[in-house]
Design an enzyme around this catalytic site. Structure first.
Site, PDB file in Angstrom:
ATOM      1  CG  ASP A  29     -13.231  11.408   0.891  1.00  0.00           C
ATOM      2  OD1 ASP A  29     -14.167  11.077   1.637  1.00  0.00           O
ATOM      3  OD2 ASP A  29     -12.539  10.589   0.252  1.00  0.00           O
TER       4      ASP A  29
ATOM      5  CG  HIS B 158     -15.373   8.302  -0.469  1.00  0.00           C
ATOM      6  ND1 HIS B 158     -14.073   8.294   0.010  1.00  0.00           N
ATOM      7  CD2 HIS B 158     -15.789   7.007  -0.445  1.00  0.00           C
ATOM      8  CE1 HIS B 158     -13.723   7.054   0.311  1.00  0.00           C
ATOM      9  NE2 HIS B 158     -14.738   6.262   0.040  1.00  0.00           N
TER      10      HIS B 158
ATOM     11  CE1 TYR C 177     -14.868  -1.316   6.756  1.00  0.00           C
ATOM     12  CE2 TYR C 177     -17.038  -0.338   6.985  1.00  0.00           C
ATOM     13  CZ  TYR C 177     -15.959  -1.005   7.534  1.00  0.00           C
ATOM     14  OH  TYR C 177     -15.983  -1.336   8.861  1.00  0.00           O
TER      15      TYR C 177
ATOM     16  CD  GLN D 169     -13.030  -3.017   2.147  1.00  0.00           C
ATOM     17  OE1 GLN D 169     -13.118  -3.320   3.323  1.00  0.00           O
ATOM     18  NE2 GLN D 169     -13.842  -3.496   1.230  1.00  0.00           N
TER      19      GLN D 169
END
Length: 319
Positions: free
Chosen positions: A266, A295, A91, A181
């Site tokens: 995360d 993450h 992202y 993303q």
């Protein structure tokens, strides 16, 4: 610390997402409209100090015929046809430098690294939008036709179309992957292009939106919750729009062998949203749950496992 449910509860969790009745019709017509435009694939060699890889700056037509940019990395001197990897970035990021992300080409793949439109790279998004919370997640969220991920997911499907036209690429051996993303885009692509050969969705963003908006306390999901805090009367409409873009919906339509991963610490992508997509995924699937990772969801160790898992699918001759 854990940011969501414990592992036992995650294996039991099921999303309450339901796809709208015309989900497939919407995406069929969207992709058909995009495919009316010529792909217009163009490759420009890029000079680098790399001795084992060749790099090209690629342009191809995505949603609306808009030009998209990507890096193509090829193992130098390899005899085709090669299997291909199409990778999407996280992202707000970009395709980065031509000297980054060398793993897949070094492992013998044609590697197309797509620059997502309108984010931190070199690909603009020429389509405007109404009011949005700072960031990308709520851009154009007033309707399914204007929502930014309609354009991004269509671009991703076109990236698969584009890599399949390249000389020296085997169109039957194309896998899609990404982190965050990028993982969400890859998952959507696997649902939209049912004959991709494999999928790696590492901590995939853009799944199980309603739950993510309630338990995701960091950006990007906080962009959605803060938008809804300002637009209180828009909640039903927003989730109706998002129902056409939810990774859970794409997962229930995708059949390629898939590798998912989630870090149980995360704070960006709640692990339950990953499990929500994983549990309905239609194809052969595996999920690596990394209890002490965030993450990065296993990082290089996760990628190594996927490299090993992809090999018999994408290199069936043992090359």
């Amino acid at each position: 610390m854990l940011t969501d449910l414990g592992l036992e509860a995650l294996w039991e969790y099921r999303s309450d997402y339901a796809a709208p009745p015309d989900f497939d019709e919407f995406w069929t017509s969207t992709l058909a409209e995009a495919r009316d435009h010529d792909l217009a694939v163009a490759l420009t060699p890029v000079g680098t100090p790399l001795r084992t890889l060749d790099v090209f700056d690629v342009t191809f037509a995505g949603f609306g015929g808009h030009p998209l940019r990507a890096w193509l990395r090829l193992p130098r001197g390899a005899e085709g046809p090669l299997p291909a990897i199409v990778q999407f970035h996280g992202y707000g990021g970009s395709r980065g430098s031509a000297l980054q992300e060398l793993t897949w080409a070094s492992a013998g793949y044609a590697h197309l690294q797509v620059d997502v439109r309108g984010q931190g790279g070199v690909t603009p998004d020429p389509v405007g939008s109404g009011p949005a919370y700072p960031g990308h997640l709520t851009r154009g969220i007033e309707s399914r036709e204007t929502y930014v991920y309609r354009r991004i997911f269509t671009d991703a499907a076109r990236a698969v179309d584009a890599v399949r036209t390249l000389p020296g690429v085997d169109p039957a051996r194309v896998a899609v992957l990404g982190n965050s993303q990028g993982g969400g885009i890859a998952l959507a692509t696997a649902g939209l292009v049912p004959d991709v050969a494999a999928l790696h969705a590492q901590a995939p963003f853009l799944c199980d939106f309603r739950r993510a908006s309630l338990v995701g306390g960091e950006r990007p999901y906080v962009e959605l919750s803060r938008y809804l805090a300002e637009h209180r009367d828009a909640v039903p409409r927003v989730f109706e729009v998002l129902s056409y873009f939810d990774g859970v919906g794409f997962a229930s339509r995708a059949t390629a062998p898939a590798w998912f991963s989630a870090g149980l610490m995360d704070g960006i992508v709640p692990p339950s949203t990953v499990f929500g997509a994983y549990h309905v995924y239609k194809g052969q699937k595996r999920l690596a749950a990394w209890p002490y990772n965030g993450h990065e969801a296993g990082g290089a160790d996760d990628v190594q496992a996927v490299l090993e898992g992809f090999r018999p699918i994408l290199h069936p001759d043992g090359s």
